[in-house]
Scaffold this motif. Structure first.
Motif, PDB file in Angstrom:
ATOM      1  N   THR A  60       0.853  -1.196   0.000  1.00 52.88           N
ATOM      2  CA  THR A  60       0.000   0.000   0.000  1.00 52.88           C
ATOM      3  C   THR A  60       0.886   1.241   0.000  1.00 52.88           C
ATOM      4  N   ILE A  68      -4.274   6.633   2.610  1.00 50.83           N
ATOM      5  CA  ILE A  68      -4.009   5.698   1.513  1.00 50.83           C
ATOM      6  C   ILE A  68      -4.088   6.412   0.159  1.00 50.83           C
ATOM      7  N   ILE A  71      -3.807   1.190  -3.146  1.00 55.11           N
ATOM      8  CA  ILE A  71      -3.966  -0.061  -2.406  1.00 55.11           C
ATOM      9  C   ILE A  71      -4.453  -1.150  -3.365  1.00 55.11           C
ATOM     10  N   SER A  72      -4.048  -2.387  -3.103  1.00 57.01           N
ATOM     11  CA  SER A  72      -4.511  -3.497  -3.943  1.00 57.01           C
ATOM     12  C   SER A  72      -5.644  -4.234  -3.240  1.00 57.01           C
ATOM     13  N   LEU A  73      -6.732  -4.416  -3.952  1.00 59.57           N
ATOM     14  CA  LEU A  73      -7.889  -5.132  -3.395  1.00 59.57           C
ATOM     15  C   LEU A  73      -8.154  -6.364  -4.240  1.00 59.57           C
ATOM     16  N   TYR A 153      -5.817  -9.376  -8.098  1.00 61.58           N
ATOM     17  CA  TYR A 153      -5.747  -8.117  -7.353  1.00 61.58           C
ATOM     18  C   TYR A 153      -5.983  -6.942  -8.289  1.00 61.58           C
ATOM     19  N   VAL A 156      -6.199   0.091  -6.649  1.00 60.94           N
ATOM     20  CA  VAL A 156      -7.192   1.148  -6.478  1.00 60.94           C
ATOM     21  C   VAL A 156      -6.490   2.407  -5.950  1.00 60.94           C
ATOM     22  N   PRO A 158      -7.750   5.512  -4.193  1.00 61.30           N
ATOM     23  CA  PRO A 158      -8.977   6.101  -3.625  1.00 61.30           C
ATOM     24  C   PRO A 158      -9.028   7.623  -3.704  1.00 61.30           C
ATOM     25  N   GLN A 159      -7.873   8.271  -3.856  1.00 67.08           N
ATOM     26  CA  GLN A 159      -7.885   9.738  -3.892  1.00 67.08           C
ATOM     27  C   GLN A 159      -8.018  10.267  -5.318  1.00 67.08           C
ATOM     28  N   GLY A 160      -8.351   9.406  -6.257  1.00 68.19           N
ATOM     29  CA  GLY A 160      -8.536   9.852  -7.642  1.00 68.19           C
ATOM     30  C   GLY A 160      -7.228  10.270  -8.285  1.00 68.19           C
TER      31      GLY A 160
END
Lengths: 563, 99
Positions: A60, A68, A71-73, A153, A156, A158-160
């Motif tokens: 991450t 964050i 991150i890998s989901l 995986y 992602v 998240p903060q664009g």
């Protein structure tokens, strides 16, 4: 008697039959257990033993406060197991009804199914919402054997678009495609492992052993502060839009440690669709944009002149009323001056005065200072595609090179190199290496390139640039700022064209520097002077930094500071 | 005398059979326990991995919800807020207050 005999015969026959039967079983068992041991053992192993590949998860990436950024989901990827083309096409149609797919992709997938390919991806790395829509297909008796899902995986952000050029991005197979994802890929990606498992008839694992322990990717903590990065990106985008510029870059550095608190490059992009982004947009202008620095480079000239004590600060230079010829080339000033003191040459940003200072300094001493300030080589920040810049050695200089180099031409630099050079007087004369990772050095280090007194004097001159010189528009109420403006012609196709690069660099508070900030705007339209375009952007960003870091004037002369 | 001998040897056989049975019983019980522990261990590991993935998903969701881009969009578009104009933010200097 006869009956007794018959009975004995029957008993004998039955005994022989059972004996043969038992012998047959024993022989079969012997054959299975001993003669064909390896064959049957291999069959059993194939059914019960399995080696599972364990994929490592990318680490991450967070900002300096743990927010964050990447991150890998785990996600599902849908595919078709194509045994019967017509059925597979029908299943694919049903899939499309649930989850719209672009026309181009639809055609490509249909073609692959018709060609008879056994394994065809339908859509990889589904989002949770997408998976919920198509999940019933795997349970439906009509589609279950044909459509299935694999775990993969998904990266992602998240903060664009925040800090997109610093982060970079990854491709569909998690391969690094730029930014910190590339430069620290070997640490972030980790290493996959292998697990040997024993499974029962229901395919449940009841015994396992790691053949190779997986190593998860290392988490990376950047030196970036997400809120600052956000405001810097917003301000840069606003300035670029206001002046219809081709782009721009801003670097915010902690003056003491060299940690980069924000690094913005405009235009930005969405890291999640990096593969769709045009190459010029992917370029991190903060480290890859090469330009002639123009008057901001006079800071290096001033440093060299002060260090070599070539003149007193009150000594005056003839500025020839704005027009001066060096060999066959003409040097002009925007505002004509008759004579200017050493300080005012920089405060008023006189090219003619700077050329005279440079010529008095001499090429060897000036070149040595330029080299010590880190030009002509990468800063070493852990980001890919950093440019070296272009710095020719004195033996390659023409008769006018020294004069032009004195006000920032005949050299190509990156904004980050300029930020590091502007940080020298802020760090008490040390050239601090810019860092993008939080856990690097935390205090002044690096090489001393300017004496403490030279550094102090340079700081005074730069403070005067903002208080009474070309950088007035960078002033912030209640905050003393040291800075320097720069406006340079841009080279296009090997020639200086009618477009400009406007820049402003500086640090604050001037007497106890905490932040070094450098702003570059590429090809602004209309206004183009650094003092008009980049300096106000510097001020706007400095105001936000003041609020964010709680930087306020020492003993204040006012009871409140309006920002 | 013979009856005594016979009963003693029968007892020996019974004891031997009992021990063999006991050894086999313990051996098979341990094996069964081992298999059962294997199931449970793998199940726990799977649960742990699932929980880790869920935590990551929640962390990502939290980061997305708190992202400055989203906050700005809600403030500007949904709540109708505006960025303050120059001079609208006032920061009172503590040192002056103390005087």
């Amino acid at each position: 008697m006869s009956a007794n005999r018959k009975g004995k015969q029957r008993f004998f026959a039955l005994s022989v039959f059972f004996l043969i039967w038992i012998l047959a079983i024993v022989f079969r068992l012997f054959s299975m257990q001993v003669l064909d041991y390896t064959t049957y053992m291999a069959k059993i192993r194939a059914q019960t033993h399995r080696v599972e590949e364990l994929h490592s998860k990318r680490g991450t990436i967070t900002d300096r406060n743990g927010e964050i950024l990447a991150i890998s989901l785990q996600s599902k990827s849908a595919f078709i197991s194509n045994k019967d083309g017509a059925h597979a096409l029908a299943v694919f149609k049903k899939f499309c009804a649930l989850l719209p797919i672009s026309g181009v992709q639809k055609v490509a997938i249909s073609k692959r199914i018709r060609r008879g390919e056994k394994f065809v991806w339908l859509k990889r790395k589904l989002t949770d919402e997408e998976y919920l829509k198509v999940k019933p297909l795997a349970a439906d008796a009509w589609t279950a054997g044909t459509i299935a899902f694999l775990d993969e995986y998904r990266r992602v952000y998240p903060q664009g678009q925040l800090a997109s050029h610093v982060l970079g991005g990854v491709g569909i197979d998690e391969q690094a495609l730029g930014g910190i994802e590339t430069s620290l890929d070997h640490e972030i990606k980790g290493r996959g492992g292998r697990l040997k498992v024993l499974i029962d008839a229901r395919k449940r694992i009841f015994q396992f052993k790691y053949l190779e322990q997986p190593v998860p990717g290392r988490d990376i903590h950047l030196s970036i502060a997400a809120p600052l990065q956000f405001f810097v990106e917003r301000e840069l985008a606003a300035v670029v839009a206001r002046y219809q510029a081709a782009g721009g870059a801003v670097i915010v550095m902690d003056s003491r440690s060299g940690q980069v608190l924000a690094m913005a490059s405009c235009p930005g992009y969405d890291p999640e669709t990096i593969w769709n982004t045009p190459l010029p947009v992917l370029k991190n202008k903060a480290i890859s944009f090469l330009y002639d620095p123009g008057s901001t480079f006079k800071v290096v000239l001033a440093a060299s002149a002060l260090e070599n004590r070539i003149c007193g600060r009150q000594e005056t230079f003839n500025c020839h009323n704005g027009v001066y010829a060096v060999r066959d080339r003409q040097i002009t000033d925007v505002h004509p001056f008759a004579r200017l003191s050493f300080d005012d040459v920089f405060v008023q940003s006189s090219n003619i005065g700077a050329a005279q200072v440079g010529m008095r300094l001499g090429s060897d001493r000036y070149f040595a200072t330029i080299g010590r300030f880190g030009f002509g080589r990468r800063t070493g920040i852990r980001l890919p595609a950093e440019e070296n810049g272009i710095l020719n050695p004195p033996h390659k200089w023409s008769g006018v090179s020294l004069a032009f180099l004195s006000f920032g031409y005949e050299i190509a630099v990156t904004p980050l190199q300029m930020a590091a050079a502007f940080n020298v007087p802020a760090a008490g004369g040390f050239l601090v290496r810019p860092q993008i990772l939080r856990d690097g050095a935390t205090d002044v280090g690096g090489e001393r390139v300017l004496s403490a007194s030279g550094s102090e004097q340079l700081g005074e001159i730069m403070t005067a640039v903002v208080s009474r010189g070309t950088g007035k528009k960078a002033q912030v109420a209640g905050l003393e700022i040291a800075g320097k403006t720069g406006t340079a012609h841009k080279i296009k196709a090997g020639r200086y064209a009618g477009s400009y690069v406007s820049s402003f660099g500086g640090f604050f508070p001037a007497r106890d520097p905490r932040v070094t900030l450098f702003v570059v705007i590429d090809e602004p339209q209309g206004l183009y002077f650094g003092g008009d375009v980049a300096a106000p952007a510097f001020r706007a960003i400095a105001e936000k930094i003041m609020l964010h870091l709680g930087i306020l004037p020492g003993p204040p002369a006012v009871s409140e500071v309006r920002l | 005398m013979n009856v005594r001998k016979r009963s003693r040897s029968a007892l020996r056989l019974a004891v031997l059979a009992f021990f063999i049975f006991l050894v086999l019983f313990i051996y098979s019980s341990l094996n069964l326990m081992n298999v059962d522990l294997g199931y449970r261990q793998h199940e726990l590991l799977r649960t742990e991995a699932e929980l880790r993935l869920e935590i990551d998903a929640l962390r990502a969701r939290r980061a997305g919800l708190l992202s400055l881009e989203r906050t700005e969009r809600i403030a500007l578009q949904e709540l109708g807020y505006q960025y303050p104009a120059a001079g609208q933010i006032i920061k009172v200097v503590e040192a002056v207050r103390e005087r």
